[in-house]
Design a protein around this motif. Structure first.
Motif, PDB file in Angstrom:
ATOM      1  N   SER A 377     -13.586 -10.099  32.709  1.00 49.81           N
ATOM      2  CA  SER A 377     -14.521 -10.495  33.746  1.00 49.81           C
ATOM      3  C   SER A 377     -14.312  -9.638  34.983  1.00 49.81           C
ATOM      4  CB  SER A 377     -14.316 -11.971  34.104  1.00 49.81           C
ATOM      5  OG  SER A 377     -15.081 -12.322  35.230  1.00 49.81           O
ATOM      6  N   GLU A 379     -15.454 -10.467  37.869  1.00 54.41           N
ATOM      7  CA  GLU A 379     -15.523 -11.290  39.062  1.00 54.41           C
ATOM      8  C   GLU A 379     -14.150 -11.574  39.661  1.00 54.41           C
ATOM      9  OE1 GLU A 379     -17.865 -14.787  38.204  1.00 54.41           O
ATOM     10  OE2 GLU A 379     -19.621 -13.713  38.946  1.00 54.41           O
ATOM     11  N   TRP A 380     -13.114 -11.545  38.828  1.00 50.28           N
ATOM     12  CA  TRP A 380     -11.773 -11.802  39.349  1.00 50.28           C
ATOM     13  C   TRP A 380     -11.208 -10.499  39.891  1.00 50.28           C
ATOM     14  CZ3 TRP A 380     -10.428 -16.530  40.347  1.00 50.28           C
ATOM     15  CH2 TRP A 380     -11.026 -17.553  39.625  1.00 50.28           C
ATOM     16  N   HIS A 381     -11.528 -10.260  41.156  1.00 56.62           N
ATOM     17  CA  HIS A 381     -11.203  -8.992  41.795  1.00 56.62           C
ATOM     18  C   HIS A 381      -9.719  -8.942  42.127  1.00 56.62           C
ATOM     19  CE1 HIS A 381     -12.094  -5.371  44.117  1.00 56.62           C
ATOM     20  NE2 HIS A 381     -11.295  -5.851  45.067  1.00 56.62           N
ATOM     21  N   ASP A 382      -9.000  -8.010  41.501  1.00 56.47           N
ATOM     22  CA  ASP A 382      -7.596  -7.789  41.794  1.00 56.47           C
ATOM     23  C   ASP A 382      -7.499  -6.436  42.483  1.00 56.47           C
ATOM     24  OD1 ASP A 382      -4.899  -7.197  41.806  1.00 56.47           O
ATOM     25  OD2 ASP A 382      -4.520  -8.183  39.900  1.00 56.47           O
ATOM     26  N   TYR A 769     -18.515 -10.474  45.199  1.00 55.06           N
ATOM     27  CA  TYR A 769     -17.388 -10.943  44.391  1.00 55.06           C
ATOM     28  C   TYR A 769     -16.200 -11.290  45.281  1.00 55.06           C
ATOM     29  CZ  TYR A 769     -20.095  -9.112  40.510  1.00 55.06           C
ATOM     30  OH  TYR A 769     -21.102  -8.868  39.598  1.00 55.06           O
ATOM     31  N   LEU A 773     -14.397 -15.045  45.894  1.00 55.42           N
ATOM     32  CA  LEU A 773     -12.969 -15.286  45.729  1.00 55.42           C
ATOM     33  C   LEU A 773     -12.345 -15.834  47.006  1.00 55.42           C
ATOM     34  CD1 LEU A 773     -11.985 -12.134  43.651  1.00 55.42           C
ATOM     35  CD2 LEU A 773     -11.801 -14.498  42.903  1.00 55.42           C
ATOM     36  N   THR A 777     -10.578 -19.481  47.540  1.00 52.90           N
ATOM     37  CA  THR A 777      -9.243 -19.661  48.113  1.00 52.90           C
ATOM     38  C   THR A 777      -9.283 -20.586  49.315  1.00 52.90           C
ATOM     39  OG1 THR A 777      -8.604 -17.440  47.381  1.00 52.90           O
ATOM     40  CG2 THR A 777      -7.274 -18.445  49.098  1.00 52.90           C
ATOM     41  N   ASP A 855     -15.396 -20.432  34.086  1.00 52.30           N
ATOM     42  CA  ASP A 855     -14.190 -20.102  34.841  1.00 52.30           C
ATOM     43  C   ASP A 855     -14.414 -18.961  35.816  1.00 52.30           C
ATOM     44  OD1 ASP A 855     -14.565 -18.123  32.990  1.00 52.30           O
ATOM     45  OD2 ASP A 855     -12.498 -18.056  32.293  1.00 52.30           O
ATOM     46  N   SER A 856     -15.669 -18.681  36.152  1.00 54.03           N
ATOM     47  CA  SER A 856     -15.971 -17.615  37.102  1.00 54.03           C
ATOM     48  C   SER A 856     -15.765 -18.112  38.527  1.00 54.03           C
ATOM     49  CB  SER A 856     -17.412 -17.145  36.920  1.00 54.03           C
ATOM     50  OG  SER A 856     -18.316 -18.186  37.251  1.00 54.03           O
ATOM     51  N   PRO A 857     -15.466 -17.202  39.459  1.00 53.83           N
ATOM     52  CA  PRO A 857     -15.316 -17.623  40.868  1.00 53.83           C
ATOM     53  C   PRO A 857     -16.559 -18.310  41.410  1.00 53.83           C
ATOM     54  CG  PRO A 857     -14.456 -15.412  40.556  1.00 53.83           C
ATOM     55  CD  PRO A 857     -15.134 -15.782  39.273  1.00 53.83           C
TER      56      PRO A 857
END
Length: 1663
Positions: A377, A379-382, A769, A773, A777, A855-857
């Motif tokens: 995915s 969308e989970w920006h790391d 995105y 996130l 948070t 499970d997307s943000p």
């Protein structure tokens, strides 16, 4: 026509595919229940032909088109005429789907009936159903093949499914098995072409300005998503077919030929990788089942000089060759058969190495890195990993952000295949690996400035992506096999690594350390150190903790030694300081990777956390805060915060306190560059001011990485310590935190997190995105602050006797309330910016939400936003009523007010964002169960809020103001939301999951929402009415013509259908989860039929659906042996098990059903509809007349008296509760809607924990005998209340259904037009049904009262005449049952004591029996059944009890007792018995009765106006009994001896002139007075008559009475004669005059008076 019919049949099988897929998924999870296995086999057989056809469909053709144009269409043997509009619609559908015109017509016809419920055109529905069927079919095939290929599956199941796969693929037939695989590839090609046609259609529409039409865009996107999904599933099917050996080499050629032509890197390309990898392993690998010779030939074909074919994507070809070489090289290791000479082996090895090197140069690893990363995915920006990937990715273009995410199944399969490639490359090409490293080292030594080849680093990062989120695979592949190839590679890669290699290695190591076991193994791996080299930056031979520590210290010192920024500039994000620019990018990445590795290991491994926390020389917390204080890039600072957060994973109080103090020191400047004072001797007085703290925190409020990481750190610090008390009674930080320079607490952090980040900065984040996130948070931080506050502590402090201040973890309750982050967070929730941002989090595009993964943000942040709003609404009363006033009362703790707190209550803010109500409704169609449930919960709260739903007053109504705002907000979207809820209510429940099924839970939540909403405003229109299908005005509801309600397709009708059509019994008996659904649906209907607002509309609609007859006829009878949640009713543990709640739910449901039957019966009787009334009573008696005139038998109303078992025994409270017996649990009690008081076990447990904590701090020590006893007593008490709750609920349910059953029986008895014989039979059957329970249940007053009411109705409805007591079987039964009822009544009167209400009913029953039987006493054989002997057998005490009740009980009971005494006296008179009167004399009751006459005026004067009639009735009843006594000679003598005439004289009733006033107040006073005089005169006359004319003494008393009351008698006689002006001769006066004349005659009063008077009679004398 045959083909068309077949097409329609295919469409009908959609539901079959869905049901099968549900069962297959359950089977794949290891559920091997007998019911499931029995069900799956026939399902597979029934759909085999569909599976074999796969996606085959007949394309458009001229012949079918001409057949359609004839205007006739045959469907299932019936011929229909179709108009031009239908033909055009069918042709359009055929064009859109490239489908045979007749098949399209059948599909189009089938969808016509769904247009109303779906709210879509038939064309749209047809396209949706067409694609849904394809998708479900493919899912079924994929699941079948997956089970067949799963080696962990049960062997018998797997073999059975494999046999089905053989049939599916045609194994052993002329067709040949590989053709099925070819069909898959053809399907993938067809899907790709279809997608291209859709793209062309979109372009054309855009040119024609049609591309923005909502319907067109929606359907195009729907088809694109479904086609991409179908393409993916086909790729998985192909993969499993290869894996199951259903393929040939020619199939491999098809894949390669297809890949050669692909010219774009997109989702569709990746879908080919699983089957490609499987084919490479099968045909090129040594374990694929082929021979080395076959593999060599194929290798020559694919990689030899003869292969001159060109690939459109060179990096794709390179990746293929690398993968092929990795697998193919396996033949030259241990699997070599010795047939190839050594020199040739060496040459071929060089050639393979050369080919692999060329593939790497062409971008093989570059592309595989993209494949491994892009399948995840986006969308989970790391940020750190994204930076690393951008650094390594140089040859492959970035895949454009796709709206089509890969499924979990596909990701799992792809990662498994990439894992196989990794293992194959490491195992089979070690020389290539070594050469990669050697070449890189040489390049770096020659020129450090150039960009070097980083293929080894890419390979390590590929490993990190592949094993990410797969700890089991990492454990089995690496850590469990310490001497394996993969672990050997890890050890080799860690030695003498360059900076880039260390970076990539750390990334790999953290990805294979994602659980406790793996992380601990990685920690231990880093403990193994080689010899250390000298020199400033010389590395050890392998990566170790010491090397990590040294390099972190070195680079941290280097950064801190650079010129520092002035403190006022704070810690800036974004571009670092100029001196920091000299820092190599590779070194920055390495630092980030070190921190990410430490973060992973500390998060997962307690051993690693402890190692770092207690390291003697390396102080990681200090280093990280120093690094964060330095002039570094935002990403590196974010990594530092993330690492700090990992240190408090599974935190202890000591760890949390240490980190809080360290962070407070940091924000105060204590770690700033140049500040040399150690933390140990740091003076708190030199810490920064609040303004300085705010400035430092403000420096973190730009960009995404820093604020996101810092907020996550804050949240980790606020989360309660793991394993601590569930009371949530501790503050998550030291109470004196920051006390030297500010008000203690964490207010500055909260202000930063909510005020600056959430309220101000978040809306400005440009990347969608990153914004999602950061929003997630922030909302998690807010939810944690709110959710960790325990408002019960405040309640316990005021309502219990526990010393809460002493018991809780905080120093005092006041400190807890004032310092807990809850209060400051709640304060911020009323800020206009914060509220706007909060509602913006909930305001999302429903279509986008539905398309996003659960499970997307996007979905998680939306879900968290809804959760936060729900929390605020729940906790707001506590905050506004208690916390806020308490804060204001402490001026010394008064903090800076929150700016722009624009709202007095949260609902005021909601009024400015009412659009969320419609959005919450639309989210219910998102397909995300958790989101649906949360949306319904919040919608329920808002719809029931008085501030949003306050209806209009009459004054407001005239001017249209104050309308129900929730109702108005939903009006525009009501139909859409209603249809969404309707579809959710129609979803079939996964029977394999049962009560855990999301579909079931959603149905319950929808019904709960409707019930709550309807109850909140029962007399006014609500949101629930609107969604159910009613048209709502301000005050009324109605039904519009042509509305969904009128057409029978509303949400109301769906709920009604669920009640009428669904059975509550399954194969195993009664299951509470099934019953609960029907119960709640009936509750919704009850709220509607019982409300005056909707009663007429709803009952009429239910009647039109035959609800009465269906509900009654289908209701289950509680038969002996039936199981409730697995237990029978007579089981000893039944009432203390979950089976009890199952029965209670069933009984509550039955009660509502019976209540509806009563409501409907009442209306039908009042409607004067003889036919319907007759049908209803026939149904109640056990048979329903069908439309064709036939009678369908079923249970009768008497059969539904089946709910009185088991007997509910009293729950015995534990006695040995010395340590907690004084606790006040009143705050733990809960009163339900049915007035059932139950204990809230959660609150009770909290209170017991507080008592435990109190005793630990004041009296006992942990582990002492007293504390062990306390724990035991608390457990006993909780178990007792759990049982008690269950039994109370069961008893209340039984009472409810009993009342409802009795009410229906009473209506039937009172309103039924039965024939004489039928009526007698019904009465008899009623008594037969209830008498056993009535007789045995007298101790249970409430239940006995209901049964006695029914018995009373029966006996009063029965005709006491000769016909009822004929000398036949029925007559004897009637006599027996009535006598039995009489006996029970006597027993009840004897035993009930002070339970007067029930006793009164039995008095009434007895009275009716005695009077009725006296009417038929002439019938032979009946008199003996109710003789005085029966009364004697009841005991002497019986008469005494009756006399006591007649004298000193409640009014109604007093009258009833007097009536029964009168009846008994009459019976005794008929039998010439003196027993009753003698008994009355013995108890002195006759004297009491006689004496009561003189008190009549006093009683009347003292009686209140409302009790006057009842007092008169009592007087009359007493006089009536005296009259009965006086009618016998013995009785008359008794009455006279008791002082009758004396009492009369003392009462002054006769001596008073009524015309001058009486003692009775109110209207008709005179009439009532005369009535009393008549009653007394009757007694006097009866007494004299009974005594006889010969009793001179009695006559003299009568004569004396006349003489004393001469004047009043004269007045009455004059009035009776009509003498006097305006005299009205009433019935009472005439009767009284007659009585006087009778007495005059009896006593010879006139003759006696004439003898006393002179001879000459005056004309005016009395004659």
């Amino acid at each position: 026509m045959v083909a068309a019919t077949q097409g329609m049949a295919e469409m009908k099988s959609l539901e079959s595919f869905q049901a099968l897929y549900t069962d297959l998924e359950t089977l794949s999870e290891g559920n091997l229940s007998d019911q499931l296995l029995e069900r799956v086999g026939p399902q597979l057989d029934g759909l085999l032909e569909d599976f074999q056809r796969l996606l085959d469909k007949k394309p458009r053709n001229e012949e079918s088109r001409k057949g359609l144009e004839t205007g006739h269409l045959e469907i299932s043997g019936d011929e229909y005429q179709i108009n031009d509009e239908f033909q055009q619609g069918a042709l359009r559908l055929a064009d859109d789907l490239n489908l045979d015109e007749l098949d399209a017509a059948h599909l189009f016809f089938q969808c016509q009936s769904e247009t109303e419920t779906a709210g879509r055109p038939a064309h749209t529905i047809a396209i949706i159903r067409f694609h849904q069927r394809r998708k479900w079919l493919l899912d079924c095939v994929r699941s079948i093949l997956q089970i067949a290929a799963d080696v962990d599956q049960d062997e018998d199941v797997r073999l059975g499914v494999q046999a089905f796969v053989d049939r599916l693929t045609g194994l052993g037939t002329a067709q040949g098995s590989p053709r099925y695989l070819v069909k898959c590839f053809a399907g993938m090609t067809d899907v790709k072409q279809w997608l291209q046609r859709l793209a062309e259609k979109v372009n054309t529409a855009s040119i024609l300005n049609q591309g923005q039409q909502a319907d067109f865009v929606e359907m195009t996107e729907f088809q694109q998503v479904n086609l991409v999904t179908q393409h993916e599933i086909l790729g998985l099917i192909a993969f499993y077919l290869v894996k199951l050996n259903h393929c040939k080499a020619s199939d491999f050629d098809i894949i390669i030929d297809t890949l050669k032509k692909i010219d774009k890197y997109d989702n569709l390309l990746l879908h080919y990788f699983p089957p490609l990898a499987a084919c490479i392993a099968k045909f090129g690998g040594s374990e694929g089942g082929g021979t080395m010779n076959d593999a060599r030939n194929l290798h020559t074909k694919l990689c030899g000089q003869a292969d001159h074919s060109t690939w459109s994507l060179s990096y794709l070809q390179a990746a293929f060759r690398a993968w092929w070489l990795a697998e193919y090289s396996g033949w030259y290791g241990e699997n070599a058969d010795g047939s190839i000479p050594e020199n040739q082996l060496e040459d071929e090895a060089k050639q393979r190495s050369k080919l692999f090197t060329e593939a790497l140069k062409d971008g093989a690893f570059d592309f595989l890195l993209c494949v491994s990363a892009d399948s995840k995915s986006v969308e989970w920006h790391d940020p750190a990993r994204q930076g690393l990937r951008q650094w390594l990715q140089r040859k492959t273009p970035v895949m454009l952000t796709s709206p089509f995410p890969f499924s979990t199944h596909f990701q799992e399969v792809l990662m498994e295949q990439l894992e196989s490639f990794i293992e194959a490359f490491i195992t089979n090409l070690p020389d290539v690996l070594r050469k990669l490293r050697t070449d890189e080292d040489e390049q770096r030594q020659l020129n450090k400035e150039l960009n070097h080849d980083l293929d080894l680093e890419r390979f390590l990062v590929i490993i990190s992506f592949v094993f990410e989120g797969r700890p089991k695979a990492a454990l089995e592949g690496f850590w469990d096999v310490r001497d394996g190839a993969l672990m050997g590679f890890v050890q080799w890669a860690s030695r003498r690594a360059s900076t880039p290699l260390v970076t990539a290695f750390c990334e790999m190591l953290q990805s294979i350390s994602e659980d406790e076991l793996c992380a601990t193994a990685a920690y231990e791996f880093l403990l193994d150190e080689g010899s250390q080299s000298s020199g400033r930056m010389r590395r050890s031979h392998s990566l170790s903790w010491n090397q990590i520590f040294k390099e972190l210290n070195y680079f941290s010192s280097k950064i801190r030694d650079s010129p520092a920024l002035p403190q006022a500039q704070s810690y800036r994000a974004g571009k670092p300081h100029a001196d920091f620019v000299e820092f190599e990018p590779e070194q920055t990445l390495m630092l980030e990777s070190y921190l990410r590795l430490i973060t992973r290991l500390c998060t997962e491994s307690g051993t690693a956390r402890s190692f770092l926390a207690h390291h003697p020389t390396f102080r990681i917390t200090e280093l990280l805060f120093q690094l964060s204080s330095s002039d570094i890039g935002s990403r590196l600072r974010a990594c530092a915060f993330t690492t700090l957060r990992s240190l408090v994973s599974h935190k202890t109080p000591e760890t949390g306190e240490f980190l809080w103090n360290s962070m407070d020191l940091w924000v105060s400047g204590g770690y700033a560059p140049g500040f040399n004072m150690s933390k140990a001797n740091f003076n708190m007085s030199v810490m920064g001011s609040p303004a300085g703290i705010s400035a430092i925190l403000k420096g973190l409020s730009s960009g995404f990485e820093e604020p996101d990481a810092f907020l996550q750190l804050l949240q980790a610090l606020i989360i309660p310590c793991e394993g601590h008390s569930t009371l949530r009674d501790e503050l998550p930080f030291p109470e004196n935190l920051g006390i030297a320079t500010r008000i203690p607490g964490i207010v500055p952090y909260i202000d930063f997190a909510i005020g600056q980040i959430f309220g101000s900065h978040l809306p400005e984040v440009g990347d969608i995105y990153q914004q999602r996130l950061l929003r997630l948070t922030s909302l998690e931080f807010i939810a944690t602050c709110l959710g960790t506050f325990n408002e019960d502590l405040v309640i316990f402090a005021s309502q219990s006797n526990v010393a809460v201040d002493l018991a809780i973890g905080a120093s005092s309750l006041e400190s807890y309330v004032l310092l807990h982050p809850f209060s400051r967070v709640m304060e911020w929730m009323y800020n206009d910016k914060v509220m706007t941002t909060l509602f913006a989090a909930i305001h999302q595009d429903p279509a986008e939400v539905g398309a996003a993964p659960s499970d997307s943000p996007l979905v998680l942040s939306l879900l968290k936003g809804i959760h936060v709003v729900s929390l605020i609404l729940d906790l707001q009363p506590t905050y506004l009523d208690i916390i806020k006033p308490l804060i204001r009362s402490h001026p010394h703790l008064r903090r800076t007010p929150v700016p722009n707190a624009a709202f007095a209550s949260f609902e005021d803010g909601v009024l400015s964002h009412l659009a969320i109500l419609a959005e919450l409704g639309l989210y219910c169609g998102s397909g995300h169960p958790d989101l649906v449930l949360a949306s319904l919960k919040l919608l329920e709260k808002l719809s029931a809020s008085s501030q949003l739903t306050a209806g209009p007053t009459s004054r407001d109504f005239s001017r249209g103001g104050h309308r129900n705002k929730a109702l108005a907000a939903l009006e525009d979207d009501a139909e859409a939301v209603s249809k969404i809820l309707l579809r959710e209510m129609e979803v079939k429940i996964n029977i394999n999951q049962g009560p855990e099924s999301p579909g079931y839970i959603i149905k319950l939540r929808i019904l709960d929402f409707l019930i709550s909403c309807l109850r909140s405003s029962p007399d006014l229109p609500t949101v629930a009415h609107l969604l159910l299908g009613f048209n709502c005005s301000d005050h009324t509801v109605s039904i519009e013509s042509k509305s969904s309600f009128t057409r029978g397709i509303s949400l109301f009708h769906t709920i009604l259908s669920s009640v009428l059509d669904v059975s509550v019994v399954d194969d195993l008996g009664m299951a509470s989860w099934i019953i609960k659904l029907g119960h709640k649906a009936l509750q919704v209907l009850r709220e509607l039929w019982s409300s005056p607002l909707t009663s007429d509309l709803v009952t009429l609609e239910m009647r039109s659906n035959d609800a009465f007859f269906m509900l009654f006829g289908q209701e289950e009878v509680i038969a002996p042996g039936i199981r409730w949640n697995g237990l029978e009713i007579m089981d000893q543990s039944f009432t203390t098990s979950p089976a009890s709640s199952c029965l209670a739910e069933f009984l509550d449901r039955r009660a509502i059903l019976l209540q509806y039957l009563s409501t409907e019966l009442r209306q039908i009787v009042d409607s004067h509809s003889p036919t319907l009334k007759k049908r209803v009573f026939e149904t109640l008696m056990g048979s329903t007349r069908l439309d064709d005139g036939q009678m369908r038998p079923h249970a009768a109303i008497f059969d539904y008296f089946d709910f009185m078992d088991p007997p509910i025994d009293e729950n015995v409270r534990p006695t040995q509760l010395s340590l907690i017996q004084d606790l006040n649990f009143s705050s733990c009690l809960y009163q339900s809607d049915d007035s059932v008081s139950t204990a809230n076990l959660g609150k009770m447990e909290e209170l017991l924990l507080l008592r435990r904590a109190e005793l630990l701090k004041t009296k006992f020590q942990e582990g002492s005998p007293e504390m062990v006893a306390l724990n035991s007593q608390a457990q006993q008490l909780l178990e007792f209340h759990a049982r008690d709750n269950s039994m109370k609920i069961l008893y209340a349910a039984r009472l409810n259904v009993l009342r409802a059953w009795v009410q229906l029986m009473l209506l039937m008895i009172e309103k039924g037009d039965f024939g004489r014989t039928s009526k007698t039979s019904i009465m008899l059957r009623t008594l037969q049904t209830i008498m056993p329970r009535l007789e045995s249940n007298l101790d249970n007053v409430v239940e006995a009262t209901e049964l006695a009411k029914l018995a009373k109705s029966v006996i009063f409805s029965l005709d006491f005449d000769a016909q009822s007591f004929n000398h036949d079987e029925m007559g004897d039964l009637v006599s027996d049952k009535l006598f039995h009822l009489f006996q029970v009544s006597l027993k009840a009167i004897n035993s009930l004591g002070s339970k007067t209400n029930l006793k009164q009913i039995f008095y009434t029953i007895s009275y009716r029996y005695l009077t009725g039987m006296s009417d038929v006493r002439g019938i032979s054989g009946l008199h003996s059944r109710h003789s005085i002997q029966t009364i004697k057998s009841a005991g002497d005490r019986f008469i005494d009890i009756v006399c006591d009740d007649a004298h000193a009980s409640e009014f109604t009971t007093r009258i009833a007792a007097l009536l029964i005494l009168g009846a008994l006296i009459a019976m005794a008179k008929n039998e010439n018995s003196k027993y009753i009167i003698e008994s009355l004399m013995r108890s002195n009751f006759v004297t009491i009765l006689v004496g009561s006459i003189q008190n009549i005026p006093i009683d009347l004067r003292e009686s209140s106006p409302e009790n006057l009639d009842m007092t008169l009735s009592c007087c009359k009843a007493r006089l009536a009994v005296l009259l009965q006594i006086s009618q016998t000679r013995f009785g008359a003598s008794t009455v006279l001896n008791a002082g009758l005439f004396h009492s009369i004289k003392e009462s002054s009733l006769f001596s008073t002139d009524p015309d001058l006033g009486v003692d009775i107040a109110g209207p008709d006073a005179l009439s009532k007075h005369y009535t009393l005089l008549v009653a007394i005169m009757r007694i006097i006359c009866a007494t004299l008559l009974s005594r006889g004319a010969q009793n001179q003494q009695t006559l003299e008393q009568g004569h004396k009475f006349l003489a004393e009351n001469r004047l009043s008698i004269l007045t009455v006689l004059k009035k009776s004669a009509g003498l006097g002006a305006s005299v009205e001769v009433t019935e009472q006066i005439e009767e009284l005059a007659d009585a006087f004349m009778l007495l005059v005659t009896l006593t010879g009063f006139l003759e006696t008076e004439e003898q006393k008077a002179p001879k000459k009679v005056s004309r005016t004398a009395f004659t």
